[in-house]
Design a protein around this motif. Structure first.
Motif, PDB file in Angstrom:
ATOM      1  N   GLY A 300       0.801  -1.218   0.000  1.00  0.00           N
ATOM      2  CA  GLY A 300       0.000   0.000   0.000  1.00  0.00           C
ATOM      3  C   GLY A 300       0.833   1.266   0.000  1.00  0.00           C
ATOM      4  O   GLY A 300       1.986   1.293  -0.442  1.00  0.00           O
ATOM      5  N   GLN A 301       0.252   2.345   0.533  1.00  0.00           N
ATOM      6  CA  GLN A 301       0.916   3.646   0.541  1.00  0.00           C
ATOM      7  C   GLN A 301       2.171   3.631   1.407  1.00  0.00           C
ATOM      8  O   GLN A 301       3.154   4.314   1.098  1.00  0.00           O
ATOM      9  CB  GLN A 301      -0.049   4.729   1.040  1.00  0.00           C
ATOM     10  CG  GLN A 301       0.482   6.150   0.897  1.00  0.00           C
ATOM     11  CD  GLN A 301       0.821   6.526  -0.529  1.00  0.00           C
ATOM     12  OE1 GLN A 301       0.045   6.275  -1.446  1.00  0.00           O
ATOM     13  NE2 GLN A 301       2.000   7.113  -0.738  1.00  0.00           N
ATOM     14  N   ALA A 302       2.155   2.865   2.493  1.00  0.00           N
ATOM     15  CA  ALA A 302       3.331   2.779   3.367  1.00  0.00           C
ATOM     16  C   ALA A 302       4.538   2.264   2.595  1.00  0.00           C
ATOM     17  O   ALA A 302       5.668   2.736   2.780  1.00  0.00           O
ATOM     18  CB  ALA A 302       3.041   1.876   4.563  1.00  0.00           C
ATOM     19  N   GLN A 303       4.301   1.286   1.724  1.00  0.00           N
ATOM     20  CA  GLN A 303       5.384   0.728   0.912  1.00  0.00           C
ATOM     21  C   GLN A 303       5.904   1.776  -0.084  1.00  0.00           C
ATOM     22  O   GLN A 303       7.121   1.926  -0.269  1.00  0.00           O
ATOM     23  CB  GLN A 303       4.874  -0.490   0.152  1.00  0.00           C
ATOM     24  CG  GLN A 303       5.973  -1.335  -0.482  1.00  0.00           C
ATOM     25  CD  GLN A 303       6.730  -2.152   0.557  1.00  0.00           C
ATOM     26  OE1 GLN A 303       6.120  -2.687   1.483  1.00  0.00           O
ATOM     27  NE2 GLN A 303       8.029  -2.234   0.421  1.00  0.00           N
ATOM     28  N   LYS A 304       4.982   2.492  -0.705  1.00  0.00           N
ATOM     29  CA  LYS A 304       5.386   3.536  -1.662  1.00  0.00           C
ATOM     30  C   LYS A 304       6.189   4.627  -0.964  1.00  0.00           C
ATOM     31  O   LYS A 304       7.194   5.118  -1.495  1.00  0.00           O
ATOM     32  CB  LYS A 304       4.148   4.139  -2.329  1.00  0.00           C
ATOM     33  CG  LYS A 304       3.425   3.186  -3.273  1.00  0.00           C
ATOM     34  CD  LYS A 304       2.137   3.808  -3.797  1.00  0.00           C
ATOM     35  CE  LYS A 304       1.362   2.805  -4.649  1.00  0.00           C
ATOM     36  NZ  LYS A 304       0.023   3.332  -5.026  1.00  0.00           N
ATOM     37  N   ASP A 316      16.625   3.861   5.151  1.00  0.00           N
ATOM     38  CA  ASP A 316      15.384   3.105   5.299  1.00  0.00           C
ATOM     39  C   ASP A 316      14.483   3.761   6.347  1.00  0.00           C
ATOM     40  O   ASP A 316      14.950   4.178   7.400  1.00  0.00           O
ATOM     41  CB  ASP A 316      15.691   1.663   5.707  1.00  0.00           C
ATOM     42  CG  ASP A 316      16.633   0.990   4.722  1.00  0.00           C
ATOM     43  OD1 ASP A 316      16.285   0.918   3.536  1.00  0.00           O
ATOM     44  OD2 ASP A 316      17.728   0.559   5.141  1.00  0.00           O
ATOM     45  N   MET A 317      13.208   3.807   6.053  1.00  0.00           N
ATOM     46  CA  MET A 317      12.234   4.401   6.977  1.00  0.00           C
ATOM     47  C   MET A 317      11.600   3.295   7.820  1.00  0.00           C
ATOM     48  O   MET A 317      10.893   2.442   7.294  1.00  0.00           O
ATOM     49  CB  MET A 317      11.154   5.152   6.193  1.00  0.00           C
ATOM     50  CG  MET A 317      10.172   5.900   7.077  1.00  0.00           C
ATOM     51  SD  MET A 317       9.130   7.073   6.159  1.00  0.00           S
ATOM     52  CE  MET A 317       8.176   5.963   5.146  1.00  0.00           C
ATOM     53  N   TYR A 318      11.877   3.295   9.115  1.00  0.00           N
ATOM     54  CA  TYR A 318      11.378   2.218   9.975  1.00  0.00           C
ATOM     55  C   TYR A 318      10.538   2.706  11.151  1.00  0.00           C
ATOM     56  O   TYR A 318       9.899   1.906  11.825  1.00  0.00           O
ATOM     57  CB  TYR A 318      12.534   1.351  10.497  1.00  0.00           C
ATOM     58  CG  TYR A 318      13.708   2.123  11.063  1.00  0.00           C
ATOM     59  CD1 TYR A 318      13.648   2.713  12.313  1.00  0.00           C
ATOM     60  CD2 TYR A 318      14.883   2.256  10.328  1.00  0.00           C
ATOM     61  CE1 TYR A 318      14.721   3.422  12.821  1.00  0.00           C
ATOM     62  CE2 TYR A 318      15.973   2.954  10.831  1.00  0.00           C
ATOM     63  CZ  TYR A 318      15.889   3.543  12.077  1.00  0.00           C
ATOM     64  OH  TYR A 318      16.954   4.251  12.571  1.00  0.00           O
ATOM     65  N   THR A 319      10.519   4.011  11.434  1.00  0.00           N
ATOM     66  CA  THR A 319       9.736   4.507  12.568  1.00  0.00           C
ATOM     67  C   THR A 319       8.385   5.012  12.068  1.00  0.00           C
ATOM     68  O   THR A 319       8.130   6.215  11.980  1.00  0.00           O
ATOM     69  CB  THR A 319      10.498   5.608  13.333  1.00  0.00           C
ATOM     70  OG1 THR A 319      11.830   5.162  13.586  1.00  0.00           O
ATOM     71  CG2 THR A 319       9.837   5.916  14.677  1.00  0.00           C
ATOM     72  N   LEU A 320       7.516   4.069  11.731  1.00  0.00           N
ATOM     73  CA  LEU A 320       6.232   4.444  11.141  1.00  0.00           C
ATOM     74  C   LEU A 320       5.221   4.935  12.176  1.00  0.00           C
ATOM     75  O   LEU A 320       4.137   5.399  11.815  1.00  0.00           O
ATOM     76  CB  LEU A 320       5.647   3.270  10.348  1.00  0.00           C
ATOM     77  CG  LEU A 320       6.460   2.810   9.137  1.00  0.00           C
ATOM     78  CD1 LEU A 320       5.655   1.837   8.284  1.00  0.00           C
ATOM     79  CD2 LEU A 320       6.929   3.972   8.282  1.00  0.00           C
ATOM     80  N   SER A 321       5.588   4.899  13.457  1.00  0.00           N
ATOM     81  CA  SER A 321       4.726   5.518  14.474  1.00  0.00           C
ATOM     82  C   SER A 321       4.628   7.028  14.226  1.00  0.00           C
ATOM     83  O   SER A 321       3.700   7.682  14.697  1.00  0.00           O
ATOM     84  CB  SER A 321       5.257   5.250  15.881  1.00  0.00           C
ATOM     85  OG  SER A 321       6.618   5.634  15.989  1.00  0.00           O
ATOM     86  N   VAL A 322       5.601   7.565  13.474  1.00  0.00           N
ATOM     87  CA  VAL A 322       5.543   8.972  13.072  1.00  0.00           C
ATOM     88  C   VAL A 322       4.256   9.226  12.282  1.00  0.00           C
ATOM     89  O   VAL A 322       3.592  10.250  12.448  1.00  0.00           O
ATOM     90  CB  VAL A 322       6.783   9.339  12.221  1.00  0.00           C
ATOM     91  CG1 VAL A 322       6.650  10.741  11.635  1.00  0.00           C
ATOM     92  CG2 VAL A 322       8.055   9.232  13.068  1.00  0.00           C
ATOM     93  N   GLN A 323       3.908   8.275  11.423  1.00  0.00           N
ATOM     94  CA  GLN A 323       2.671   8.385  10.643  1.00  0.00           C
ATOM     95  C   GLN A 323       1.458   8.391  11.572  1.00  0.00           C
ATOM     96  O   GLN A 323       0.502   9.153  11.369  1.00  0.00           O
ATOM     97  CB  GLN A 323       2.563   7.212   9.668  1.00  0.00           C
ATOM     98  CG  GLN A 323       1.279   7.188   8.870  1.00  0.00           C
ATOM     99  CD  GLN A 323       1.488   7.476   7.405  1.00  0.00           C
ATOM    100  OE1 GLN A 323       2.608   7.519   6.918  1.00  0.00           O
ATOM    101  NE2 GLN A 323       0.415   7.675   6.689  1.00  0.00           N
ATOM    102  N   HIS A 324       1.488   7.542  12.601  1.00  0.00           N
ATOM    103  CA  HIS A 324       0.404   7.543  13.590  1.00  0.00           C
ATOM    104  C   HIS A 324       0.245   8.938  14.216  1.00  0.00           C
ATOM    105  O   HIS A 324      -0.868   9.424  14.398  1.00  0.00           O
ATOM    106  CB  HIS A 324       0.702   6.554  14.722  1.00  0.00           C
ATOM    107  CG  HIS A 324       0.563   5.111  14.354  1.00  0.00           C
ATOM    108  ND1 HIS A 324      -0.316   4.646  13.408  1.00  0.00           N
ATOM    109  CD2 HIS A 324       1.183   4.007  14.866  1.00  0.00           C
ATOM    110  CE1 HIS A 324      -0.225   3.325  13.329  1.00  0.00           C
ATOM    111  NE2 HIS A 324       0.671   2.920  14.205  1.00  0.00           N
TER     112      HIS A 324
END
Length: 418
Positions: A300-304, A316-324
């Motif tokens: 999905g969008q996270a992968q893009k 590499d982007m690994y701290t996706l809690s930022v998106q939260h």
């Protein structure tokens, strides 16, 4: 369109009052639109853990640019960085500096010792400074005490805490018949202590046949050679290591394990973080597992976004809690029709949104985000799971997903509300 104040409304003829009230309401609905909201990033940007902080600042800036183009509140986010050198004392000085600059939202995540100090300091600041309240957005500090015995109304956690991750991890481990002898190796501070505590408690309940054959705590971000620790692991006969280590402490540990020829399994929290993929190389294929709210092949969008981030920064982007954080914060501001921290904090309580990993909810009782968790394994990248961190040719491939209710743990929080 015209501007009108509440005082003017009172002086209008009765027939026009309803129209004026409607005008006032329409203006209030977009009271926050176009505002710039400053977010203070208070974390380590230098020293052994500096690479992690530098990566996360780029993540906040990268995703911030996307949210600035479109978010429910119509606000603009601006990141202001502060290097705390992983020190609780330095963090308190920087909190004051941020407050003096009029910044009302702070973010931190690396080190629960820092998080506990900040949470307490923010609560005290808000008591002493009504009208200048600050909200603390915690994206990675996972000590359960932050949302249990030491919970604060002004603290919101967007990562899953240590107990939630261990709940998912041990649920997975209980079905791994080859896990028989476990060694616990962790950093000697709040988070490391909690990893060891919950591992023993939950394994004891789910797999009483498993032996804990060794346990060690080491200084945070100070050990440069883990060979002595790996020697103890091998001597114990452990077939499995559970570690909450992160940053250089995990990268150097797995490097030492590879060099010593240790062939046991590693169950980790932070395999995907800067430096660890390179340290692993191909040596841990099929033997290194991670529990987290995301992995490198989310789709999905996270992968893009991850692929775009990689091209832009060669990282590499690994701290996706930022998106939260951006998702819930902007929605709360839209719901509150304000950027005032007092109103936004109230609007964020109990808020549910659709995020990259499914439906997530900020539990009102303790301000702990409830979210799905994933177990992933280190293996060769392939057509199905192609993303390769640090150009290793390897990836973290998902092997199990646990819904929010599975990994959720109870809270003892007795929150004092303003």
């Amino acid at each position: 369109m015209f501007d009108i104040t509440s005082a003017q409304v009172r002086r209008l003829p009765r027939a026009l009052t309803a129209v004026a009230v409607l005008a006032l309401t329409a203006g209030a609905a977009h009271a926050q639109k176009g505002e710039t909201v400053k977010l203070a990033y208070i974390d380590a940007l230098s020293g052994l853990m500096g690479p992690v902080g530098q990566n996360q600042v780029k993540t906040f800036q990268f995703l911030g640019e996307k949210f600035n183009k479109s978010n429910p509140a119509g606000v603009k986010f601006e990141i202001v960085t502060f290097d705390n050198k992983l020190s609780p004392a330095e963090s308190l000085n920087l909190l004051k500096a941020a407050a003096d600059q009029g910044i009302r939202y702070i973010m931190q995540g690396n080190g629960s010792s820092v998080a506990l100090a900040l949470s307490d300091a923010v609560a005290k600041h808000n008591e002493r400074n009504p009208g200048k309240e600050i909200v603390y957005l915690n994206y990675s500090a996972v000590d359960p005490d932050l949302t249990n015995s030491k919970c604060s109304y002004w603290h919101f956690r967007f990562d899953a805490d240590t107990s939630m991750k261990m709940e998912a991890l041990t649920t997975f481990m209980k079905d791994q018949a080859d896990v028989k002898k476990v060694y616990l190796l962790n950093q000697n501070y709040a988070h490391g202590h909690q990893v060891a505590k919950y591992a023993k408690e939950m394994l004891g309940r789910k797999r009483p046949d498993v032996q804990i054959v060794g346990e060690d705590l080491h200084p945070l971000a100070q050990v440069r050679d883990f060979a002595p620790y790996v020697a103890k692991i091998k001597a114990s006969g452990a077939d499995t290591v559970i570690t909450g280590n992160w940053g250089s402490d995990l990268a150097l540990l797995v490097k030492a394990a590879n060099e010593a020829g240790y062939n046991g399994k590693f169950f980790t929290y932070y395999t995907g973080v800067s430096g660890t993929p390179t340290a692993l190389g191909t040596g841990g294929a099929g033997r290194v597992f991670q529990v987290a709210y995301s992995h490198y092949n989310m789709g999905g969008q996270a992968q893009k976004d991850a692929e775009e981030y990689n091209k832009k920064f060669n990282d590499d982007m690994y701290t996706l809690s930022v998106q939260h954080i951006y998702t819930l914060l902007s929605q709360a501001m839209a719901n509150a029709k304000s950027t005032d921290p007092v109103k936004v904090a109230a609007a964020m309580e109990g808020l549910s949104v659709k995020s990259f990993n499914g439906e997530v909810t900020m539990r009102k009782t303790d301000h702990q985000l409830q979210q799905p968790l994933f177990i992933s394994v280190w293996q060769k990248a392939d057509a199905k799971y192609p993303y390769s961190p640090e150009k290793t040719g390897m990836t973290l491939a998902p092997v199990k997903m646990y819904d929010s209710y599975v990994s959720s743990t109870p809270t003892s929080c007795q929150m004092k509300r303003p």
